[in-house]
Design a protein around this motif. Structure first.
Motif, PDB file in Angstrom:
ATOM      1  N   ALA A 174      18.909 -19.807   2.471  1.00  0.00           N
ATOM      2  CA  ALA A 174      18.586 -18.518   1.862  1.00  0.00           C
ATOM      3  C   ALA A 174      19.062 -17.368   2.737  1.00  0.00           C
ATOM      4  N   PHE A 175      18.906 -17.508   4.051  1.00  0.00           N
ATOM      5  CA  PHE A 175      19.399 -16.479   4.966  1.00  0.00           C
ATOM      6  C   PHE A 175      20.903 -16.351   4.873  1.00  0.00           C
ATOM      7  N   ASN A 176      21.599 -17.478   4.782  1.00  0.00           N
ATOM      8  CA  ASN A 176      23.057 -17.463   4.659  1.00  0.00           C
ATOM      9  C   ASN A 176      23.493 -16.651   3.443  1.00  0.00           C
ATOM     10  N   ILE A 177      22.766 -16.778   2.343  1.00  0.00           N
ATOM     11  CA  ILE A 177      23.123 -16.059   1.122  1.00  0.00           C
ATOM     12  C   ILE A 177      22.902 -14.559   1.275  1.00  0.00           C
ATOM     13  N   VAL A 178      21.703 -14.156   1.711  1.00  0.00           N
ATOM     14  CA  VAL A 178      21.396 -12.719   1.775  1.00  0.00           C
ATOM     15  C   VAL A 178      22.221 -12.020   2.845  1.00  0.00           C
ATOM     16  N   SER A 179      22.680 -12.747   3.864  1.00  0.00           N
ATOM     17  CA  SER A 179      23.466 -12.110   4.928  1.00  0.00           C
ATOM     18  C   SER A 179      24.889 -11.791   4.487  1.00  0.00           C
ATOM     19  N   GLN A 180      25.291 -12.238   3.303  1.00  0.00           N
ATOM     20  CA  GLN A 180      26.639 -11.967   2.815  1.00  0.00           C
ATOM     21  C   GLN A 180      26.765 -10.591   2.151  1.00  0.00           C
ATOM     22  N   PHE A 181      25.647  -9.847   2.051  1.00  0.00           N
ATOM     23  CA  PHE A 181      25.670  -8.565   1.332  1.00  0.00           C
ATOM     24  C   PHE A 181      25.189  -7.429   2.227  1.00  0.00           C
ATOM     25  N   MET A 182      25.592  -7.482   3.491  1.00  0.00           N
ATOM     26  CA  MET A 182      25.131  -6.482   4.460  1.00  0.00           C
ATOM     27  C   MET A 182      25.739  -5.109   4.222  1.00  0.00           C
ATOM     28  N   SER A 183      26.950  -5.054   3.694  1.00  0.00           N
ATOM     29  CA  SER A 183      27.647  -3.767   3.591  1.00  0.00           C
ATOM     30  C   SER A 183      27.036  -2.878   2.507  1.00  0.00           C
ATOM     31  N   ILE A 184      26.893  -3.427   1.299  1.00  0.00           N
ATOM     32  CA  ILE A 184      26.332  -2.632   0.197  1.00  0.00           C
ATOM     33  C   ILE A 184      25.290  -3.484  -0.530  1.00  0.00           C
ATOM     34  N   PRO A 185      24.080  -3.594   0.009  1.00  0.00           N
ATOM     35  CA  PRO A 185      23.051  -4.399  -0.661  1.00  0.00           C
ATOM     36  C   PRO A 185      22.534  -3.718  -1.921  1.00  0.00           C
ATOM     37  N   THR A 186      22.082  -4.523  -2.860  1.00  0.00           N
ATOM     38  CA  THR A 186      21.501  -4.012  -4.099  1.00  0.00           C
ATOM     39  C   THR A 186      20.010  -4.320  -4.125  1.00  0.00           C
ATOM     40  N   VAL A 187      19.327  -3.785  -5.147  1.00  0.00           N
ATOM     41  CA  VAL A 187      17.892  -4.031  -5.266  1.00  0.00           C
ATOM     42  C   VAL A 187      17.618  -5.509  -5.513  1.00  0.00           C
ATOM     43  N   LYS A 188      18.548  -6.205  -6.144  1.00  0.00           N
ATOM     44  CA  LYS A 188      18.386  -7.646  -6.360  1.00  0.00           C
ATOM     45  C   LYS A 188      18.500  -8.407  -5.049  1.00  0.00           C
ATOM     46  N   HIS A 189      19.384  -7.952  -4.181  1.00  0.00           N
ATOM     47  CA  HIS A 189      19.497  -8.575  -2.859  1.00  0.00           C
ATOM     48  C   HIS A 189      18.206  -8.342  -2.059  1.00  0.00           C
ATOM     49  N   TRP A 190      17.660  -7.142  -2.167  1.00  0.00           N
ATOM     50  CA  TRP A 190      16.407  -6.850  -1.465  1.00  0.00           C
ATOM     51  C   TRP A 190      15.269  -7.711  -2.010  1.00  0.00           C
ATOM     52  N   ALA A 191      15.257  -7.939  -3.310  1.00  0.00           N
ATOM     53  CA  ALA A 191      14.242  -8.807  -3.908  1.00  0.00           C
ATOM     54  C   ALA A 191      14.354 -10.231  -3.359  1.00  0.00           C
ATOM     55  N   ALA A 192      15.588 -10.686  -3.133  1.00  0.00           N
ATOM     56  CA  ALA A 192      15.791 -12.015  -2.544  1.00  0.00           C
ATOM     57  C   ALA A 192      15.258 -12.057  -1.112  1.00  0.00           C
ATOM     58  N   LEU A 193      15.447 -10.964  -0.371  1.00  0.00           N
ATOM     59  CA  LEU A 193      14.895 -10.879   0.978  1.00  0.00           C
ATOM     60  C   LEU A 193      13.370 -10.920   0.947  1.00  0.00           C
TER      61      LEU A 193
END
Length: 294
Positions: free
Chosen positions: A125-144
């Motif tokens: 799960a960390f591997n996935i969310v770490s791929q969107f560091m430049s421009i994260p979205t609200v969906k990425h934040w929900a995954a975090l």
């Protein structure tokens, strides 16, 4: 040489271990004459990792770090969830509105990276969310946030190390072919056990696109072989003699066939270096392969 002593140094903290208590005491006295040192006794806390012992068993945990992280993010009262990421979840670069505080997202991902030292369960799960560091979205934040809610339900999971009276090295390797919907690249993962104890693990998105599931599995077999070789060399350096050959487990029959077959067909020429590398380690009896059900 009567024994062996190992030192782990991080900034101004030192962990000393070995099989000769007399020499360890002498080393601590020598260090005290050269530096201003303080003996804190048996290891209980190092680099954010809590160490607990019972007879013939050692536990490593980051419970305090998890609770501090939950308090910092306001998730101590959150409802726990059973998984760090929703099953079959696929995140993309622009699947929602941009998150309003990208720096907060990056800080939290960095802190979770530190937690993966003992928490294998959040590595993917960390591997996935770490791929969107430049421009994260609200969906990425929900995954975090889901990772945090998962940690809320299991803050004190630890790694157990015990004496299984053998030094066999085993590695389980796997890959998700075309796992990324964005660029069709695969994510590989492996876990390495020494003497029945988990000592190394990783989950990494690769920089190539595989043309078949067999190719993706074979790439992770080659990477896992490198990890096995490194661990075998490390064990030899610290005075342990691992059993040979190490066992490399894979759930893809085609990849296992390629590893054992010295005749390369046209559809394997683009991974021929990996093929030769793994096959030669098998011929040298450094590793042996085995099939494990998915």
């Amino acid at each position: 040489m009567s024994g062996i002593i190992l030192l782990v140094v991080y900034v101004d903290d030192i962990v000393i271990t070995g099989d000769d208590c007399t020499e360890i005491s002498s080393l601590k006295q020598f260090l005290h004459t050269k530096f201003h040192t303080k003996d804190l006794g048996q290891l209980k806390y190092f680099f954010g990792v809590e160490v607990a012992r019972s007879k013939n068993v050692i536990f490593l945990s980051q419970r305090k770090y998890v609770l501090d992280l939950l308090a910092e993010t306001g998730k101590l009262g959150a409802k726990p969830c059973g998984t760090p990421m929703a099953p079959n979840a696929h995140l993309t670069k622009d699947d929602a509105e941009p998150f309003d505080d990208p720096e907060r997202y990056r800080r939290l991902v960095g802190k979770l990276n530190y937690l993966t030292m003992t928490r294998l369960d959040i590595a993917y799960a960390f591997n996935i969310v770490s791929q969107f560091m430049s421009i994260p979205t609200v969906k990425h934040w929900a995954a975090l946030e889901q990772i945090l809610c998962y940690l809320k339900g299991a803050p004190d999971l630890d790694i157990l190390y015990s004496d299984h009276i053998h030094t066999r090295v085993e590695c389980f390797a796997d890959a998700d072919w075309v796992g990324s919907r964005i660029d069709k690249r695969l994510t590989t993962g492996c876990c390495v056990f020494v003497g029945g104890n988990l000592v190394s693990w990783r989950s990494k998105k690769q920089n190539v696109v595989s043309r078949s599931s067999a190719e993706s599995e074979y790439r992770v077999m080659a990477q896992s072989t490198c990890e096995i070789l490194w661990i075998q060399h490390l064990l030899a350096e610290v005075g342990l003699n691992p059993s040979f050959p190490a066992k490399l487990w894979c759930d893809n029959q085609a990849a296992l066939h390629i590893a054992l077959n010295p005749v390369y067909h046209e559809w394997t020429t683009h991974i021929e270096v990996d093929c030769h590398f793994v096959h030669e380690r098998i011929e040298e009896n450094v590793i042996s392969t085995g099939y494990v059900n998915t």
